[in-house]
Design an enzyme around this catalytic site. Structure first.
Site, PDB file in Angstrom:
ATOM      1  N   HIS A 162       0.843  -1.201   0.000  1.00  0.00           N
ATOM      2  CA  HIS A 162       0.000   0.000   0.000  1.00  0.00           C
ATOM      3  C   HIS A 162       0.875   1.247   0.000  1.00  0.00           C
ATOM      4  O   HIS A 162       1.820   1.356   0.784  1.00  0.00           O
ATOM      5  CB  HIS A 162      -0.922  -0.002   1.215  1.00  0.00           C
ATOM      6  CG  HIS A 162      -2.025  -1.004   1.115  1.00  0.00           C
ATOM      7  ND1 HIS A 162      -2.495  -1.711   2.198  1.00  0.00           N
ATOM      8  CD2 HIS A 162      -2.758  -1.427   0.050  1.00  0.00           C
ATOM      9  CE1 HIS A 162      -3.472  -2.521   1.806  1.00  0.00           C
ATOM     10  NE2 HIS A 162      -3.643  -2.356   0.508  1.00  0.00           N
ATOM     11  N   GLU A 165       1.625   3.374   3.087  1.00  0.00           N
ATOM     12  CA  GLU A 165       2.269   2.602   4.146  1.00  0.00           C
ATOM     13  C   GLU A 165       3.753   2.425   3.825  1.00  0.00           C
ATOM     14  O   GLU A 165       4.397   1.455   4.234  1.00  0.00           O
ATOM     15  CB  GLU A 165       1.557   1.253   4.304  1.00  0.00           C
ATOM     16  CG  GLU A 165       0.094   1.438   4.705  1.00  0.00           C
ATOM     17  CD  GLU A 165      -0.717   0.149   4.725  1.00  0.00           C
ATOM     18  OE1 GLU A 165      -0.115  -0.945   4.616  1.00  0.00           O
ATOM     19  OE2 GLU A 165      -1.954   0.235   4.852  1.00  0.00           O
ATOM     20  N   HIS A 307       2.705  -4.145   6.759  1.00  0.00           N
ATOM     21  CA  HIS A 307       1.789  -3.034   6.487  1.00  0.00           C
ATOM     22  C   HIS A 307       1.811  -2.089   7.691  1.00  0.00           C
ATOM     23  O   HIS A 307       2.532  -2.315   8.657  1.00  0.00           O
ATOM     24  CB  HIS A 307       0.368  -3.561   6.266  1.00  0.00           C
ATOM     25  CG  HIS A 307       0.178  -4.338   4.992  1.00  0.00           C
ATOM     26  ND1 HIS A 307      -0.575  -3.861   3.944  1.00  0.00           N
ATOM     27  CD2 HIS A 307       0.638  -5.547   4.601  1.00  0.00           C
ATOM     28  CE1 HIS A 307      -0.568  -4.752   2.959  1.00  0.00           C
ATOM     29  NE2 HIS A 307       0.156  -5.786   3.331  1.00  0.00           N
ATOM     30  N   GLU A 366       0.993  -5.470  10.982  1.00  0.00           N
ATOM     31  CA  GLU A 366       0.602  -4.059  10.905  1.00  0.00           C
ATOM     32  C   GLU A 366       1.471  -3.256  11.882  1.00  0.00           C
ATOM     33  O   GLU A 366       1.292  -3.322  13.101  1.00  0.00           O
ATOM     34  CB  GLU A 366      -0.878  -3.889  11.249  1.00  0.00           C
ATOM     35  CG  GLU A 366      -1.825  -4.652  10.327  1.00  0.00           C
ATOM     36  CD  GLU A 366      -2.091  -3.927   9.023  1.00  0.00           C
ATOM     37  OE1 GLU A 366      -1.565  -2.803   8.842  1.00  0.00           O
ATOM     38  OE2 GLU A 366      -2.841  -4.465   8.185  1.00  0.00           O
TER      39      GLU A 366
END
Length: 396
Positions: A162, A165, A307, A366
């Protein structure tokens, strides 16, 4: 650093001379027959550079070597064209310098250009790290894969699926640099002997899956048409792309994989835009195709996709993950403080597809907490938290 083979030299001798693991020298010179060296052959010595030095009054090669904690023959080896007994003040010689500092400066706005520069520099100093291209982005940027180690356990890490990110890329590149430093200096990282990891694992890294998107977030829209007008239109006329997750075509690359793709597509936007549009079909985008083909070719034992944000680790998919996934994720949680979460209502991601098709451990990690893109003020904290996961991903 390159050296020229002399009569009687061997790769084993170079490993002793420079205090390096022999395997690193072998892997830095894959094209050579190690037992058939010829006088005059060029050999790459990883972890060192040859620095110019101007001879000062009172210098000798012995004193120069002693002052740099080097064996005298290490200095002789890179100065074969000089008479060591007739040094002249002002004369320029070469001195081997062991690299003990990071080449990657991760705590900065880190776009594709910076990453490629760092990869070239790392490969120059650490030639046992292999670099190849797995494909191209929509705009024709090469997507590099880095490969470190010769072990039978094949592990994969990736970052920046992404665009906003992107901090995941310099975090991962910093780990790569620290891993290479540890290997060539024989230093522990958190008490772990990394040479064992190198022997046991083959680590594949794609540090920036979405180079076009990352450049869009950090640098703004491209100058060239038609892409500039097209991407501003997809962003509803705005030139601020800080909330952009997709690739340059407005397709979310982590909604591109054939793992309940239809269900994910049905609940998300039905046209290109900053985030969550899964494309007209699975694997329609070249970046996603490159990742899928790499994964099929390498046959990984496990994959970790990095991420942001939330300080959580997603580790399940439709109860298809193997039992060892829970053991591994609990170790990840222990060393990072992150929370393991088995599933959320989300499909079509890279780790979902990997678990579905291989029935092997896959993880989405994450990093950090807050609003994407996370600020650089979090960089050091994120790195210290995730360093344990980077290491555990190799030793588990």
């Amino acid at each position: 650093m390159d050296v020229i083979v002399r009569r009687g030299d061997s790769l084993w001798y170079y490993s002793q001379l420079f205090h390096l693991n022999l395997q690193l020298i072998l892997d830095s010179n894959r094209e050579l027959q190690p037992n058939q060296l010829s006088i005059g052959q060029r050999i790459r010595i990883p972890g060192f550079v040859a620095q110019d030095y101007q001879v000062q009054p009172g210098d000798s090669l012995w004193s120069i070597a002693r002052n740099r904690n080097l064996p005298l023959d290490a200095v002789l080896l890179v100065n074969q064209n000089i008479n060591p007994n007739q040094l002249q003040v002002g004369q320029m010689i070469k001195v081997p310098i062991r690299i003990t500092w990071r080449l990657v400066q991760g705590r900065q706005f880190y776009d594709y250009t910076k990453m490629m520069r760092d990869i070239r520099q790392l490969q120059s100093v650490y030639p046992f790290m292999q670099v190849s291209t797995i494909g191209e982005s929509v705009l024709g940027n090469d997507i590099p894969e880095l490969l470190i180690g010769n072990g039978t356990k094949r592990i994969h890490y990736n970052a920046s699926f992404h665009a906003n990110e992107w901090i995941t890329t310099p975090v991962l590149m910093t780990f790569i640099n620290d891993y290479l430093l540890s290997l060539t200096n024989q230093n522990l990282i958190r008490g772990i002997v990394t040479s064992r990891l190198y022997e046991q694992t083959s680590l594949s890294i794609v540090p920036m899956v979405n180079p076009d998107g990352v450049s869009l977030v950090i640098n703004g829209p491209p100058e060239a048409e038609p892409w500039r007008s097209r991407v501003v239109e997809l962003n509803r006329g705005r030139t601020d792309f800080s909330d952009w997750k997709a690739n340059i075509r407005g397709v979310d690359l982590n909604d591109q994989f054939p793992a309940k793709w239809e269900e994910e597509r049905a609940r998300n936007p039905d046209e290109p835009g900053p985030r969550d549009y899964g494309g007209e079909r699975p694997l329609s985008e070249p970046e996603a195709v490159a990742m899928a083909e790499l994964t099929r070719r390498r046959d990984f034992a496990r994959v970790l996709a990095f991420h942001t944000q939330g300080r959580v680790i997603y580790w399940g998919y439709e109860n298809l993950e193997p039992p060892e996934s829970e053991i591994i994720v609990n170790e990840f949680a222990r060393v990072s403080g992150y929370e393991p979460v088995k599933t959320i209502e989300s499909w079509a991601g890279y780790k979902d597809w990997f678990i579905q098709d291989w029935r092997r451990p896959g993880f989405t990690v994450e990093l950090g907490r807050g609003v994407n893109p996370l600020p650089l003020t979090q960089f050091d904290e994120i790195y210290q938290d995730v360093l344990g996961i980077f290491l555990a991903g190799l030793y588990m």
